[in-house]
Design an enzyme around this catalytic site. Structure first.
Site, mmCIF file in Angstrom:
data_model
loop_
_atom_site.group_PDB
_atom_site.id
_atom_site.type_symbol
_atom_site.label_atom_id
_atom_site.label_comp_id
_atom_site.label_asym_id
_atom_site.label_seq_id
_atom_site.Cartn_x
_atom_site.Cartn_y
_atom_site.Cartn_z
ATOM 1 C CD GLU A 116 -10.576 -12.380 -5.100
ATOM 2 O OE1 GLU A 116 -10.268 -13.585 -4.986
ATOM 3 O OE2 GLU A 116 -11.232 -11.768 -4.239
ATOM 4 C CG HIS A 244 -3.207 -15.222 -0.034
ATOM 5 N ND1 HIS A 244 -2.708 -13.988 -0.405
ATOM 6 C CD2 HIS A 244 -4.506 -15.223 -0.403
ATOM 7 C CE1 HIS A 244 -3.683 -13.282 -0.957
ATOM 8 N NE2 HIS A 244 -4.778 -14.023 -0.979
ATOM 9 N NE ARG A 291 -5.511 -16.649 -3.983
ATOM 10 C CZ ARG A 291 -6.506 -16.800 -3.144
ATOM 11 N NH1 ARG A 291 -6.640 -17.926 -2.473
ATOM 12 N NH2 ARG A 291 -7.383 -15.828 -2.963
ATOM 13 C CG HIS A 352 -4.736 -18.709 1.823
ATOM 14 N ND1 HIS A 352 -5.270 -17.883 2.799
ATOM 15 C CD2 HIS A 352 -5.620 -18.690 0.782
ATOM 16 C CE1 HIS A 352 -6.416 -17.373 2.363
ATOM 17 N NE2 HIS A 352 -6.665 -17.862 1.152
ATOM 18 N NE ARG A 387 -8.934 -21.816 -2.211
ATOM 19 C CZ ARG A 387 -9.113 -20.515 -1.984
ATOM 20 N NH1 ARG A 387 -10.022 -19.828 -2.664
ATOM 21 N NH2 ARG A 387 -8.374 -19.888 -1.091
#
Length: 532
Positions: A116, A244, A291, A352, A387
């Site tokens: 990811e 997100h 992100r 998110h 994060r």
């Protein structure tokens, strides 16, 4: 009145993991879990991607995972905490597997690993695209087998009980504030009850419902953070709200359906409304940049093209593999009239995850004695300013374990506070118009989405602050004169969360990670946490 030895607020991965460990270590003690909805209605249940953990030491290493986490956190991670979580993670994952959680494996019998955004290696273990739901199922099954755990549903925790309720004046500078338990609104009887406990653990999840569009379920209203702030506990880094990048775009839908980052890890490509691949303009890591970068890139493209979404193109991917790995996403898209074999998926960023929260130490202790916090409601120092994908479930497991280690050492030194008064509802009446609550909630979501979204300015934040002051004043007046309801409590908590986000963002005179202020576009040389 109810008395318990260990009180856990929240039934997601953090709360359930903690309860299971304490139940096994202290069979003579009573553990009570309280949740405001159904037992499985948690943020955990909606986690799709998986758990980032190093289990292939031939191709991966703790050092790589640590470095990836630090890079994503943009200089604000606590390096000691990052090392703790990454290195203790594999053992915690093995425990959750022993409790019955399943993860996908390849033909060789090894874990099927995903990659990811922000990760340098394939290290995300998963169960199709419903990893959180599978973990939640396994943990609940294990909890129901423990005779000394009581799981109470449909009880809304209104406030923490501290010396304030004994008549003492409590301020932020008061030393040794203590938690004696909570007041809860029993939604089945509509009565407020007190639950006294030696140890209280907050595992209340996130606060995404403060925004108009969020991947969080309706229960994510920042209750734990708001309660600790009202009790004069310490909160930090609330300005770092992760959006997100890829939620399914559905106009008018508040609870957005998440399109996991693992889709991009398997080859999905972001394209603008004209079908053009655009991520090369923003980051060499393309669609798998962290992100914060991807969300700002999408926000920029939407503003350039004047649209409310971009596309995620999966048409070139192996469809058999896609359907096997992402059956939930495939079915949801079909239900929405999108055939991923022929059509690109319209996506837009949605609120998110909260990287800040209740300030805790390396064992989950808050600034209030006998009160712990773990999971998304806490701020451990792991995430910093942003994060890293799939680090959240790992953090919840590791800190639930560390809360457990610390609290069982303390439990026999704590006595119940018997003088706690009953809840006083004198002078309150039933609310005459629910529209006073529902309309204020709409206003709050609009204020936060328009002024405290992906890109911020000083003027927007000042405007948000003024409007939140009015909402706060109106809601507190309503709270004082009407009977407590879950809707009113959630509104009150979300306004507090909105205030904390605005306040933290206003104090941060720089752009770092998830906080981007066009009036301060550069990072400051001073790296600091904003503690409120």
């Amino acid at each position: 009145m109810k008395q318990t030895d260990f009180l856990v607020i929240g039934s997601g991965i953090a709360g359930l993991t903690y309860a299971l460990k304490v139940a096994a270590a202290c069979p003579d003690k009573k553990i009570t879990i309280i949740t405001k909805s159904r037992e499985d209605e948690t943020n955990t249940k909606y986690a799709q991607g998986g758990v980032a953990v190093v289990n292939d030491l031939e191709n991966d290493s703790f050092e790589k995972h640590i470095e990836d986490t630090l890079i994503a956190g943009d200089g604000l991670c606590n390096e000691a905490i990052v090392e703790i979580v990454v290195k203790e993670g594999p053992e915690r994952v093995n425990e959750i597997i022993e409790w019955g959680a399943n993860f996908d494996k390849n033909s060789s019998g090894d874990f099927s690993l995903g990659k990811e955004g922000g990760h340098s290696e394939f290290r995300v273990i998963h169960y199709k695209d419903v990893t959180g739901k599978e973990i939640e199922r396994a943990l609940l099954d294990a909890v129901h087998k423990q005779p000394n755990i009581e799981l109470v549903t449909h009880c809304f925790v209104v406030d923490l009980i501290t010396q304030h309720h004994l008549g003492y004046l409590i301020t932020k500078s008061t030393p040794d504030i203590e938690c004696y338990g909570v007041y809860v609104l029993n939604l089945l009887t509509n009565k407020i009850e007190k639950v006294l406990s030696s140890i209280t653990v907050l595992a209340t999840g996130g606060n995404g419902q403060v925004y108009r569009s969020t991947t969080n379920p309706t229960i994510a209203t920042g209750d734990g953070v708001a309660m600790v702030y009202r009790a004069k506990g310490r909160i930090e880094n609330m300005e770092f709200i992760q959006f997100h990048p890829t939620a399914l775009y559905q106009p008018g839908v508040n609870n957005a359906f998440l399109i996991t980052e693992a889709v991009r890890g398997d080859g999905g490509i972001l394209r603008n409304i004209h079908g053009e691949d655009f991520m090369h303009k923003y980051d060499p890591r393309l669609s798998l940049a962290p992100r914060d970068i991807v969300a700002r890139a999408i926000d920029s493209e939407m503003k350039i093209t004047g649209t409310e979404y971009v596309y995620l193109d999966c048409r070139h991917m192996d469809m058999q593999k896609f359907i096997h790995h992402f059956p939930n996403i495939y079915d949801k898209c079909l239900e929405s009239g999108i055939d991923v074999q022929r059509d690109m998926i319209p996506v837009a960023p949605a609120a998110h995850y909260s990287c800040g929260g209740i300030k805790v130490n390396e064992y989950g202790r808050t600034s209030i004695n006998n009160l712990y916090a773990c999971g998304e409601c806490s701020s451990t120092g792991l995430h910093g300013a942003n994060r890293l994908a799939s680090n959240s479930l790992l953090e919840a497991m590791v800190f639930a374990h560390r809360c457990y280690l610390d609290s069982i050492e303390k439990i026999n030194t704590i006595s119940f506070e018997a003088k706690v008064p009953d809840w006083n509802a004198g002078g309150t009446t039933a609310p005459k118009e629910m529209i006073l609550i529902t309309q204020s909630l709409k206003e709050l979501k609009q204020i936060m989405s328009d002024y405290l979204g992906i890109v911020r300015t000083n003027e927007r934040m000042q405007r948000a602050s003024r409007r939140l002051d009015i909402l706060h004043e109106e809601t507190e007046q309503l709270y004082e004169r009407t009977e407590v309801s879950p809707q009113l409590c959630e509104l009150r908590n979300l306004i507090t969360v909105g205030y904390l986000i605005v306040k933290g963002a206003s104090f941060r005179k720089e752009s770092r990670g998830l906080h981007f202020n066009t009036d301060y576009p550069q990072k400051s040389a001073l790296v600091q946490n904003i503690v409120l």
